[in-house]
Motif scaffolding. Structure first.
Motif, PDB file in Angstrom:
ATOM      1  N   GLU A  24       0.840  -1.192   0.000  1.00  0.00           N
ATOM      2  CA  GLU A  24       0.000   0.000   0.000  1.00  0.00           C
ATOM      3  C   GLU A  24       0.879   1.247   0.000  1.00  0.00           C
ATOM      4  O   GLU A  24       2.015   1.219   0.459  1.00  0.00           O
ATOM      5  CB  GLU A  24      -0.869   0.016   1.257  1.00  0.00           C
ATOM      6  N   SER A  25       0.309   2.354  -0.494  1.00  0.00           N
ATOM      7  CA  SER A  25       1.054   3.607  -0.462  1.00  0.00           C
ATOM      8  C   SER A  25       0.079   4.758  -0.273  1.00  0.00           C
ATOM      9  O   SER A  25      -1.129   4.610  -0.445  1.00  0.00           O
ATOM     10  CB  SER A  25       1.869   3.798  -1.742  1.00  0.00           C
ATOM     11  N   LEU A  26       0.628   5.904   0.096  1.00  0.00           N
ATOM     12  CA  LEU A  26      -0.166   7.101   0.320  1.00  0.00           C
ATOM     13  C   LEU A  26       0.549   8.277  -0.313  1.00  0.00           C
ATOM     14  O   LEU A  26       1.754   8.465  -0.117  1.00  0.00           O
ATOM     15  CB  LEU A  26      -0.334   7.353   1.828  1.00  0.00           C
ATOM     16  N   SER A  27      -0.192   9.045  -1.078  1.00  0.00           N
ATOM     17  CA  SER A  27       0.327  10.260  -1.686  1.00  0.00           C
ATOM     18  C   SER A  27      -0.333  11.439  -0.988  1.00  0.00           C
ATOM     19  O   SER A  27      -1.547  11.431  -0.766  1.00  0.00           O
ATOM     20  CB  SER A  27      -0.007  10.263  -3.179  1.00  0.00           C
ATOM     21  N   VAL A  28       0.459  12.456  -0.645  1.00  0.00           N
ATOM     22  CA  VAL A  28      -0.062  13.648   0.017  1.00  0.00           C
ATOM     23  C   VAL A  28       0.288  14.858  -0.826  1.00  0.00           C
ATOM     24  O   VAL A  28       1.453  15.055  -1.187  1.00  0.00           O
ATOM     25  CB  VAL A  28       0.536  13.817   1.437  1.00  0.00           C
ATOM     26  N   ARG A  29      -0.732  15.668  -1.136  1.00  0.00           N
ATOM     27  CA  ARG A  29      -0.529  16.875  -1.948  1.00  0.00           C
ATOM     28  C   ARG A  29      -1.051  18.076  -1.182  1.00  0.00           C
ATOM     29  O   ARG A  29      -2.215  18.106  -0.787  1.00  0.00           O
ATOM     30  CB  ARG A  29      -1.266  16.720  -3.270  1.00  0.00           C
ATOM     31  N   TRP A  30      -0.188  19.060  -0.954  1.00  0.00           N
ATOM     32  CA  TRP A  30      -0.584  20.283  -0.258  1.00  0.00           C
ATOM     33  C   TRP A  30      -1.220  21.232  -1.257  1.00  0.00           C
ATOM     34  O   TRP A  30      -0.661  21.483  -2.327  1.00  0.00           O
ATOM     35  CB  TRP A  30       0.642  20.920   0.395  1.00  0.00           C
ATOM     36  N   LEU A  31      -2.389  21.792  -0.905  1.00  0.00           N
ATOM     37  CA  LEU A  31      -3.131  22.674  -1.805  1.00  0.00           C
ATOM     38  C   LEU A  31      -3.247  24.097  -1.273  1.00  0.00           C
ATOM     39  O   LEU A  31      -3.999  24.894  -1.819  1.00  0.00           O
ATOM     40  CB  LEU A  31      -4.523  22.091  -2.059  1.00  0.00           C
ATOM     41  N   GLY A  32      -2.532  24.414  -0.221  1.00  0.00           N
ATOM     42  CA  GLY A  32      -2.565  25.752   0.369  1.00  0.00           C
ATOM     43  C   GLY A  32      -3.257  25.744   1.714  1.00  0.00           C
ATOM     44  O   GLY A  32      -4.138  24.926   1.987  1.00  0.00           O
ATOM     45  N   HIS A  33      -2.839  26.681   2.574  1.00  0.00           N
ATOM     46  CA  HIS A  33      -3.403  26.824   3.915  1.00  0.00           C
ATOM     47  C   HIS A  33      -3.295  25.472   4.634  1.00  0.00           C
ATOM     48  O   HIS A  33      -2.240  24.876   4.653  1.00  0.00           O
ATOM     49  CB  HIS A  33      -4.836  27.344   3.823  1.00  0.00           C
ATOM     50  N   SER A  34      -4.378  24.945   5.186  1.00  0.00           N
ATOM     51  CA  SER A  34      -4.321  23.634   5.857  1.00  0.00           C
ATOM     52  C   SER A  34      -4.994  22.556   5.017  1.00  0.00           C
ATOM     53  O   SER A  34      -5.430  21.536   5.530  1.00  0.00           O
ATOM     54  CB  SER A  34      -4.970  23.717   7.245  1.00  0.00           C
ATOM     55  N   CYS A  35      -5.059  22.786   3.712  1.00  0.00           N
ATOM     56  CA  CYS A  35      -5.751  21.882   2.792  1.00  0.00           C
ATOM     57  C   CYS A  35      -4.766  20.908   2.150  1.00  0.00           C
ATOM     58  O   CYS A  35      -3.756  21.307   1.568  1.00  0.00           O
ATOM     59  CB  CYS A  35      -6.441  22.707   1.707  1.00  0.00           C
ATOM     60  N   PHE A  36      -5.085  19.611   2.282  1.00  0.00           N
ATOM     61  CA  PHE A  36      -4.268  18.544   1.711  1.00  0.00           C
ATOM     62  C   PHE A  36      -5.178  17.544   1.021  1.00  0.00           C
ATOM     63  O   PHE A  36      -6.306  17.313   1.461  1.00  0.00           O
ATOM     64  CB  PHE A  36      -3.495  17.799   2.806  1.00  0.00           C
ATOM     65  N   LEU A  37      -4.656  16.915  -0.030  1.00  0.00           N
ATOM     66  CA  LEU A  37      -5.331  15.804  -0.697  1.00  0.00           C
ATOM     67  C   LEU A  37      -4.508  14.554  -0.428  1.00  0.00           C
ATOM     68  O   LEU A  37      -3.321  14.489  -0.750  1.00  0.00           O
ATOM     69  CB  LEU A  37      -5.441  16.042  -2.203  1.00  0.00           C
ATOM     70  N   PHE A  38      -5.151  13.556   0.199  1.00  0.00           N
ATOM     71  CA  PHE A  38      -4.524  12.272   0.507  1.00  0.00           C
ATOM     72  C   PHE A  38      -5.083  11.250  -0.469  1.00  0.00           C
ATOM     73  O   PHE A  38      -6.301  11.070  -0.544  1.00  0.00           O
ATOM     74  CB  PHE A  38      -4.850  11.846   1.939  1.00  0.00           C
ATOM     75  N   SER A  39      -4.219  10.563  -1.222  1.00  0.00           N
ATOM     76  CA  SER A  39      -4.653   9.564  -2.198  1.00  0.00           C
ATOM     77  C   SER A  39      -3.961   8.247  -1.916  1.00  0.00           C
ATOM     78  O   SER A  39      -2.739   8.197  -1.766  1.00  0.00           O
ATOM     79  CB  SER A  39      -4.301  10.020  -3.616  1.00  0.00           C
ATOM     80  N   GLY A  40      -4.750   7.189  -1.825  1.00  0.00           N
ATOM     81  CA  GLY A  40      -4.203   5.859  -1.608  1.00  0.00           C
ATOM     82  C   GLY A  40      -5.317   4.872  -1.368  1.00  0.00           C
ATOM     83  O   GLY A  40      -6.423   5.243  -0.976  1.00  0.00           O
ATOM     84  N   THR A  41      -5.063   3.620  -1.615  1.00  0.00           N
ATOM     85  CA  THR A  41      -6.033   2.523  -1.486  1.00  0.00           C
ATOM     86  C   THR A  41      -7.347   2.836  -2.206  1.00  0.00           C
ATOM     87  O   THR A  41      -8.418   2.499  -1.725  1.00  0.00           O
ATOM     88  CB  THR A  41      -6.303   2.171   0.003  1.00  0.00           C
ATOM     89  N   GLY A  42      -7.226   3.490  -3.361  1.00  0.00           N
ATOM     90  CA  GLY A  42      -8.402   3.775  -4.176  1.00  0.00           C
ATOM     91  C   GLY A  42      -9.296   4.889  -3.659  1.00  0.00           C
ATOM     92  O   GLY A  42     -10.403   5.067  -4.152  1.00  0.00           O
ATOM     93  N   LEU A  43      -8.835   5.665  -2.677  1.00  0.00           N
ATOM     94  CA  LEU A  43      -9.626   6.769  -2.128  1.00  0.00           C
ATOM     95  C   LEU A  43      -8.861   8.082  -2.214  1.00  0.00           C
ATOM     96  O   LEU A  43      -7.652   8.119  -2.020  1.00  0.00           O
ATOM     97  CB  LEU A  43      -9.964   6.514  -0.655  1.00  0.00           C
ATOM     98  N   ARG A  44      -9.624   9.150  -2.471  1.00  0.00           N
ATOM     99  CA  ARG A  44      -9.075  10.504  -2.426  1.00  0.00           C
ATOM    100  C   ARG A  44      -9.787  11.249  -1.305  1.00  0.00           C
ATOM    101  O   ARG A  44     -11.005  11.431  -1.360  1.00  0.00           O
ATOM    102  CB  ARG A  44      -9.295  11.204  -3.758  1.00  0.00           C
ATOM    103  N   ILE A  45      -9.017  11.672  -0.300  1.00  0.00           N
ATOM    104  CA  ILE A  45      -9.575  12.380   0.844  1.00  0.00           C
ATOM    105  C   ILE A  45      -9.021  13.799   0.840  1.00  0.00           C
ATOM    106  O   ILE A  45      -7.807  13.998   0.912  1.00  0.00           O
ATOM    107  CB  ILE A  45      -9.228  11.672   2.174  1.00  0.00           C
ATOM    108  N   LEU A  46      -9.927  14.767   0.741  1.00  0.00           N
ATOM    109  CA  LEU A  46      -9.562  16.179   0.748  1.00  0.00           C
ATOM    110  C   LEU A  46      -9.864  16.735   2.143  1.00  0.00           C
ATOM    111  O   LEU A  46     -10.975  16.589   2.645  1.00  0.00           O
ATOM    112  CB  LEU A  46     -10.371  16.939  -0.308  1.00  0.00           C
TER     113      LEU A  46
END
Length: 190
Positions: free
Chosen positions: A34-56
């Motif tokens: 398994e893996s997890l990708s984290v993308r910072w989008l500004g302020h305290s906003c992050f997009l977490f992608s992994g195991t077939g889910l995208r959590i904003l």
């Protein structure tokens, strides 16, 4: 370099540095696991992608303390909101039809268990900015903790609920809605 540019660069570097350490702090992760990708989008906003889910986490409107950032326009399956203020916790205009969680409690979404933990959003026990929700979940083999806009010291009860994350997003900024650097260090130690 302007302060905002410095913070953006530092946050991007921190996210990358934190991700580089995941394999070392999570013994279950190996090549092809398994893996997890984290993308910072500004302020305290992050997009977490992994195991077939995208959590904003913490989408925002670019006004007030978020002025100068572009509003996040990414597709997500689930949106977690730590607080709802004029510039924070804004889901209007997000693409798709994500499920939105914004209250403390235990939730399940597509087999993933998430916990929202109530904390004050300011250093006055919440009297100024209300409640903050700290989000905790495990995705891609990684225990994630997003402190949102925490500003008050972490209590023993909150510490127990938060557990021992592999990755923690900690708000730092010397404002009334976030930790000072010293308070952030104390929160991490706790």
């Amino acid at each position: 370099m302007k302060r905002r540019q410095f913070i953006q660069s530092a946050a991007a570097g921190l996210a990358t540095a934190g991700l580089g350490a995941i394999g070392k702090v999570s013994p279950g992760l190996a090549q092809g696991a398994e893996s997890l990708s984290v993308r910072w989008l500004g302020h305290s906003c992050f997009l977490f992608s992994g195991t077939g889910l995208r959590i904003l986490v913490n989408p925002f409107r670019p006004i007030g303390c978020t002025a100068g950032y572009r509003a996040p326009q990414v597709e997500a399956d689930l949106v977690l909101i730590s607080s709802r203020l004029l510039d924070e916790g804004v889901v209007d205009g997000l693409p798709g039809n994500p499920r939105v969680l914004f209250e403390p409690g235990v939730f399940e979404f597509r087999g993933l268990q998430l916990q929202g933990i109530r904390t004050p959003h300011d250093d006055l026990g919440g009297r100024r900015f209300g409640t903050n929700v700290v989000w905790r979940w495990r995705q891609g083999g990684v225990n994630v903790l997003h402190l949102g806009g925490a500003a008050a010291p972490i209590t023993t009860e909150q510490q127990i609920l938060m557990g021992r994350p592999d990755v923690a997003m900690v708000p730092i900024g010397n404002g009334p809605k976030v930790f000072t650097p010293e308070e952030a260090q104390a929160a991490i130690q706790r």
